[in-house]
Design a protein around this motif. Structure first.
Motif, mmCIF file in Angstrom:
data_model
loop_
_atom_site.group_PDB
_atom_site.id
_atom_site.type_symbol
_atom_site.label_atom_id
_atom_site.label_comp_id
_atom_site.label_asym_id
_atom_site.label_seq_id
_atom_site.Cartn_x
_atom_site.Cartn_y
_atom_site.Cartn_z
ATOM 1 N N GLY A 114 -16.318 50.001 -14.584
ATOM 2 C CA GLY A 114 -16.458 48.589 -13.509
ATOM 3 C C GLY A 114 -17.569 47.877 -14.093
ATOM 4 N N ALA A 115 -18.110 48.080 -15.185
ATOM 5 C CA ALA A 115 -19.311 47.270 -15.753
ATOM 6 C C ALA A 115 -18.943 46.147 -16.394
ATOM 7 C CB ALA A 115 -20.318 48.120 -16.381
ATOM 8 N N SER A 116 -17.694 45.871 -16.649
ATOM 9 C CA SER A 116 -17.208 44.800 -17.453
ATOM 10 C C SER A 116 -17.780 43.599 -17.474
ATOM 11 C CB SER A 116 -15.693 44.874 -17.567
ATOM 12 O OG SER A 116 -15.110 43.766 -18.475
ATOM 13 N N ASN A 117 -17.934 42.962 -16.219
ATOM 14 C CA ASN A 117 -18.450 41.740 -15.991
ATOM 15 C C ASN A 117 -20.006 41.673 -16.174
ATOM 16 O OD1 ASN A 117 -16.169 40.402 -15.411
ATOM 17 N ND2 ASN A 117 -16.190 40.583 -13.310
ATOM 18 N N PRO A 118 -20.811 42.512 -15.523
ATOM 19 C CA PRO A 118 -22.255 42.678 -16.085
ATOM 20 C C PRO A 118 -22.605 42.782 -17.391
ATOM 21 C CG PRO A 118 -21.684 44.139 -14.165
ATOM 22 C CD PRO A 118 -20.235 43.712 -14.760
ATOM 23 N N ALA A 119 -21.479 43.568 -18.138
ATOM 24 C CA ALA A 119 -21.670 43.758 -19.602
ATOM 25 C C ALA A 119 -21.534 42.491 -20.254
ATOM 26 C CB ALA A 119 -20.677 44.612 -20.141
ATOM 27 N N PHE A 120 -20.645 41.956 -19.854
ATOM 28 C CA PHE A 120 -20.171 40.407 -20.284
ATOM 29 C C PHE A 120 -21.634 39.575 -20.166
ATOM 30 C CE2 PHE A 120 -18.996 36.035 -19.815
ATOM 31 C CZ PHE A 120 -18.359 35.671 -21.129
ATOM 32 N N LEU A 121 -22.227 39.575 -19.010
ATOM 33 C CA LEU A 121 -23.192 38.570 -18.701
ATOM 34 C C LEU A 121 -24.305 38.775 -19.759
ATOM 35 C CD1 LEU A 121 -22.629 38.179 -15.013
ATOM 36 C CD2 LEU A 121 -22.238 36.277 -16.912
ATOM 37 N N ALA A 122 -24.600 40.393 -19.825
ATOM 38 C CA ALA A 122 -25.799 40.947 -20.654
ATOM 39 C C ALA A 122 -25.584 40.650 -21.954
ATOM 40 C CB ALA A 122 -25.922 42.240 -20.313
ATOM 41 N N ALA A 123 -24.535 40.660 -22.616
ATOM 42 C CA ALA A 123 -24.291 40.447 -23.891
ATOM 43 C C ALA A 123 -24.494 39.070 -24.029
ATOM 44 C CB ALA A 123 -22.854 40.965 -24.291
ATOM 45 N N THR A 124 -24.023 38.197 -23.391
ATOM 46 C CA THR A 124 -24.029 36.672 -23.401
ATOM 47 C C THR A 124 -25.372 36.186 -23.357
ATOM 48 O OG1 THR A 124 -21.673 36.335 -22.436
ATOM 49 C CG2 THR A 124 -23.221 34.415 -22.536
ATOM 50 N N PHE A 125 -26.352 36.883 -22.463
ATOM 51 C CA PHE A 125 -27.619 36.520 -22.153
ATOM 52 C C PHE A 125 -28.612 36.769 -23.738
ATOM 53 C CE2 PHE A 125 -32.052 37.589 -21.399
ATOM 54 C CZ PHE A 125 -32.655 36.278 -20.990
ATOM 55 N N VAL A 126 -28.270 37.984 -24.124
ATOM 56 C CA VAL A 126 -29.333 38.355 -25.131
ATOM 57 C C VAL A 126 -28.597 37.380 -26.651
ATOM 58 C CG1 VAL A 126 -29.371 40.083 -27.129
ATOM 59 C CG2 VAL A 126 -29.377 40.752 -24.773
ATOM 60 N N TRP A 127 -27.186 37.391 -26.681
ATOM 61 C CA TRP A 127 -26.791 36.276 -27.894
ATOM 62 C C TRP A 127 -27.398 34.989 -27.568
ATOM 63 C CZ3 TRP A 127 -23.723 31.975 -26.662
ATOM 64 C CH2 TRP A 127 -23.388 31.332 -27.790
ATOM 65 N N ALA A 128 -27.384 34.406 -26.415
ATOM 66 C CA ALA A 128 -27.978 33.054 -26.331
ATOM 67 C C ALA A 128 -29.487 32.891 -26.666
ATOM 68 C CB ALA A 128 -27.788 32.504 -24.800
ATOM 69 N N CYS A 129 -30.136 33.868 -26.453
ATOM 70 C CA CYS A 129 -31.637 34.028 -26.874
ATOM 71 C C CYS A 129 -31.657 33.688 -28.236
ATOM 72 C CB CYS A 129 -32.527 35.002 -26.161
ATOM 73 S SG CYS A 129 -32.693 34.888 -24.265
ATOM 74 N N TRP A 130 -30.777 34.636 -28.984
ATOM 75 C CA TRP A 130 -30.711 34.774 -30.432
ATOM 76 C C TRP A 130 -30.301 33.640 -31.051
ATOM 77 C CZ3 TRP A 130 -31.870 38.137 -34.431
ATOM 78 C CH2 TRP A 130 -31.137 37.781 -35.660
ATOM 79 N N ASN A 131 -29.207 32.950 -30.545
ATOM 80 C CA ASN A 131 -28.652 31.710 -30.755
ATOM 81 C C ASN A 131 -29.757 30.640 -30.632
ATOM 82 O OD1 ASN A 131 -26.576 30.787 -32.212
ATOM 83 N ND2 ASN A 131 -25.480 30.171 -30.064
ATOM 84 N N PHE A 132 -30.357 30.371 -29.812
ATOM 85 C CA PHE A 132 -31.228 29.126 -29.502
ATOM 86 C C PHE A 132 -32.588 29.225 -30.580
ATOM 87 C CE2 PHE A 132 -35.010 27.067 -28.212
ATOM 88 C CZ PHE A 132 -34.529 25.647 -27.968
ATOM 89 N N VAL A 133 -33.027 30.420 -30.909
ATOM 90 C CA VAL A 133 -34.040 30.660 -31.780
ATOM 91 C C VAL A 133 -33.585 30.373 -33.357
ATOM 92 C CG1 VAL A 133 -35.847 32.022 -32.851
ATOM 93 C CG2 VAL A 133 -35.621 32.024 -30.100
ATOM 94 N N GLY A 134 -32.300 30.895 -33.705
ATOM 95 C CA GLY A 134 -31.933 30.999 -34.909
ATOM 96 C C GLY A 134 -31.402 29.566 -35.332
ATOM 97 N N GLN A 135 -30.772 28.932 -34.364
ATOM 98 C CA GLN A 135 -30.322 27.507 -34.700
ATOM 99 C C GLN A 135 -31.476 26.488 -34.790
ATOM 100 O OE1 GLN A 135 -27.032 25.561 -32.270
ATOM 101 N NE2 GLN A 135 -26.400 27.897 -31.771
#
Length: 134
Positions: free
Chosen positions: A100-121
């Motif tokens: 049942g953690a599919s949606n929270p997992a999606f959001l957590a993964a997206t948040f971490v990726w977004a931080c990584w992506n902004f700084v990297g870009q």
């Protein structure tokens, strides 16, 4: 314009582009998770790939207003997205370990990726170089 104001404006534009990316990402993820035989891990991986081209052009031209071009730029973007994809997938899979953690997992993964992506870009992909500016 001072650097902190410029970064704040880039962050706002990044959030706008990322909101559209999130809609694309979540739409594909949801469709594949619910209407195909793919499990949520593979649905997330496929949805992540779908936003690659959108992200490159939207962040290059809108977020960072980078009008120049170098042959290494798409390669740097690809490297950033590839490492981000791995990070995103690992965070998702770790967070989705509970039923049942599919949606929270999606959001957590997206948040971490977004931080990584902004700084990297900002500092790796679309940074202005003195050689390119001169």
């Amino acid at each position: 314009m001072d650097e902190s104001r410029k970064t704040a404006l880039q962050a706002i534009r990044f959030l706008i582009v990322s909101g559209v990316s999130l809609s694309i990402d979540y739409g594909v993820y949801s469709f594949l998770s619910h209407f195909t035989m793919l499990d949520s891990s593979w649905a997330k991986r496929v949805s992540f790939v779908c936003i690659f081209a959108w992200g490159y052009f939207a962040h290059k031209h809108f977020t960072f207003k980078n009008r120049g071009f170098s042959a290494s730029e798409p390669l740097r973007f690809g490297l950033l997205y590839l490492t981000g994809w791995v990070i995103n997938s690992l965070v998702h899979d770790y967070a989705a370990a509970n039923p049942g953690a599919s949606n929270p997992a999606f959001l957590a993964a997206t948040f971490v990726w977004a931080c990584w992506n902004f700084v990297g870009q900002k500092y790796f992909v679309f940074r202005k170089r003195e050689i390119e500016e001169g």
